[in-house]
Design a protein around this motif. Sequence first.
Motif, PDB file in Angstrom:
ATOM      1  N   LYS A   1     -25.979  71.082 -56.937  1.00  0.00           N
ATOM      2  CA  LYS A   1     -25.077  70.480 -57.824  1.00  0.00           C
ATOM      3  C   LYS A   1     -24.939  71.634 -59.002  1.00  0.00           C
ATOM      4  O   LYS A   1     -25.750  72.493 -59.243  1.00  0.00           O
ATOM      5  CB  LYS A   1     -25.474  69.292 -58.391  1.00  0.00           C
ATOM      6  CG  LYS A   1     -25.337  67.943 -57.664  1.00  0.00           C
ATOM      7  CD  LYS A   1     -25.387  66.671 -58.673  1.00  0.00           C
ATOM      8  CE  LYS A   1     -25.300  65.486 -57.769  1.00  0.00           C
ATOM      9  NZ  LYS A   1     -26.402  65.156 -56.938  1.00  0.00           N
TER      10      LYS A   1
ATOM     11  N   VAL B   1     -18.055  65.586 -60.486  1.00  0.00           N
ATOM     12  CA  VAL B   1     -19.666  65.979 -59.887  1.00  0.00           C
ATOM     13  C   VAL B   1     -19.119  67.357 -59.099  1.00  0.00           C
ATOM     14  O   VAL B   1     -18.038  67.132 -58.027  1.00  0.00           O
ATOM     15  CB  VAL B   1     -20.039  65.082 -58.875  1.00  0.00           C
ATOM     16  CG1 VAL B   1     -21.365  65.473 -58.085  1.00  0.00           C
ATOM     17  CG2 VAL B   1     -20.440  63.700 -59.418  1.00  0.00           C
TER      18      VAL B   1
ATOM     19  N   HIS C   1     -20.322  70.514 -56.580  1.00  0.00           N
ATOM     20  CA  HIS C   1     -21.464  71.261 -55.735  1.00  0.00           C
ATOM     21  C   HIS C   1     -21.096  72.558 -55.601  1.00  0.00           C
ATOM     22  O   HIS C   1     -19.649  72.526 -55.331  1.00  0.00           O
ATOM     23  CB  HIS C   1     -21.576  70.221 -54.383  1.00  0.00           C
ATOM     24  CG  HIS C   1     -22.274  68.891 -54.462  1.00  0.00           C
ATOM     25  ND1 HIS C   1     -21.815  67.720 -54.632  1.00  0.00           N
ATOM     26  CD2 HIS C   1     -23.665  68.547 -54.423  1.00  0.00           C
ATOM     27  CE1 HIS C   1     -22.558  66.824 -54.723  1.00  0.00           C
ATOM     28  NE2 HIS C   1     -23.623  67.514 -54.685  1.00  0.00           N
TER      29      HIS C   1
ATOM     30  N   THR D   1     -20.245  65.788 -51.128  1.00  0.00           N
ATOM     31  CA  THR D   1     -19.218  65.245 -52.045  1.00  0.00           C
ATOM     32  C   THR D   1     -19.294  63.611 -51.365  1.00  0.00           C
ATOM     33  O   THR D   1     -18.953  62.838 -52.376  1.00  0.00           O
ATOM     34  CB  THR D   1     -17.822  65.811 -51.827  1.00  0.00           C
ATOM     35  OG1 THR D   1     -18.067  67.088 -52.252  1.00  0.00           O
ATOM     36  CG2 THR D   1     -16.715  65.135 -52.467  1.00  0.00           C
TER      37      THR D   1
ATOM     38  N   ALA E   1     -22.371  61.775 -52.622  1.00  0.00           N
ATOM     39  CA  ALA E   1     -22.143  61.585 -54.084  1.00  0.00           C
ATOM     40  C   ALA E   1     -21.278  60.365 -54.306  1.00  0.00           C
ATOM     41  O   ALA E   1     -21.302  59.681 -55.318  1.00  0.00           O
ATOM     42  CB  ALA E   1     -21.800  62.885 -54.705  1.00  0.00           C
TER      43      ALA E   1
ATOM     44  N   GLU F   1     -29.456  62.389 -51.504  1.00  0.00           N
ATOM     45  CA  GLU F   1     -28.924  63.000 -52.681  1.00  0.00           C
ATOM     46  C   GLU F   1     -29.878  63.614 -53.430  1.00  0.00           C
ATOM     47  O   GLU F   1     -29.790  64.746 -53.948  1.00  0.00           O
ATOM     48  CB  GLU F   1     -27.795  62.166 -53.573  1.00  0.00           C
ATOM     49  CG  GLU F   1     -27.181  62.894 -54.720  1.00  0.00           C
ATOM     50  CD  GLU F   1     -26.268  62.080 -55.314  1.00  0.00           C
ATOM     51  OE1 GLU F   1     -25.717  62.485 -56.427  1.00  0.00           O
ATOM     52  OE2 GLU F   1     -25.762  60.767 -55.097  1.00  0.00           O
TER      53      GLU F   1
ATOM     54  N   ASP G   1     -30.776  67.513 -54.222  1.00  0.00           N
ATOM     55  CA  ASP G   1     -30.743  68.037 -55.535  1.00  0.00           C
ATOM     56  C   ASP G   1     -32.145  68.661 -55.633  1.00  0.00           C
ATOM     57  O   ASP G   1     -32.294  69.694 -56.292  1.00  0.00           O
ATOM     58  CB  ASP G   1     -30.952  66.783 -56.708  1.00  0.00           C
ATOM     59  CG  ASP G   1     -29.494  66.176 -56.685  1.00  0.00           C
ATOM     60  OD1 ASP G   1     -28.319  66.809 -56.224  1.00  0.00           O
ATOM     61  OD2 ASP G   1     -29.402  64.832 -57.246  1.00  0.00           O
TER      62      ASP G   1
END
Length: 235
Positions: free
Chosen positions: A56, A103, A105, A151, A154, A209, A213
């Motif tokens: 991210k 958001v 990435h 994506t 998220a 997720e 991260d």
Amino acid sequence: MADMHDTPHPSDPARAHHADRRTTDRRTADRQSTGPTATGRDRSPRATLDAGYFRKLTFADQARFRDHLLRLDPDGRRARFAMPASDAFLRCYAETSFTLGTVLHGYVVDGTLRAVAELRPCGDPRTAEAAFSVEACCRQSGVGTRLMELTLIAARNRGCHHIYMNCLATNRAMQGLARKFTRDLTFEMGDVVGRIDPRGPSPFSVMREQIGDLFGWFGALVDTPAHGDNRAERP
């Protein structure tokens, strides 16, 4: 056949010196031919999917994002924004990209941001738009597919029910990416619009997720300041 002018006689040190100098100049020119040119084109070697990592992006990555956009060639800029985009426009866009609810990435290779996926709310929290920018050296490598997967995860975890992707009718690569996740593609005003309906959040999607991260955070730790991608920025 070897070039007679580049093959010095063993007893002629002066000619040997000039031959070595020409060889060094050629190697220097080859090294300088990679990276962005004055027109924004990037001649970096093509990257493979395992050459970098995904993570991210935060407000601290604004300069990296700006430089990534500036490295896009004219085709890449038109594919991303559906119009020619000047350097001034890209700088302004980067400054306003890290807004509340967005958001992003990124795909990072040797400390340089090479591709970005954006998930932007469209007013209704259940609806968002997805957009992608990939530098020429990372196209057709699976980077876009992986960014789409991140994506969608998220979007699921944020309660998004509908994701729209707008692309030019001539952008076959983006249409192919959309078709991997949906068959709901329609033509509107000369553009192709894809609609993806993610499933709802689950403990597994939240965990995916979080794990992503974590790996992204570890990847960022190994980035060195010397690898910063400020080459595209000019006064």
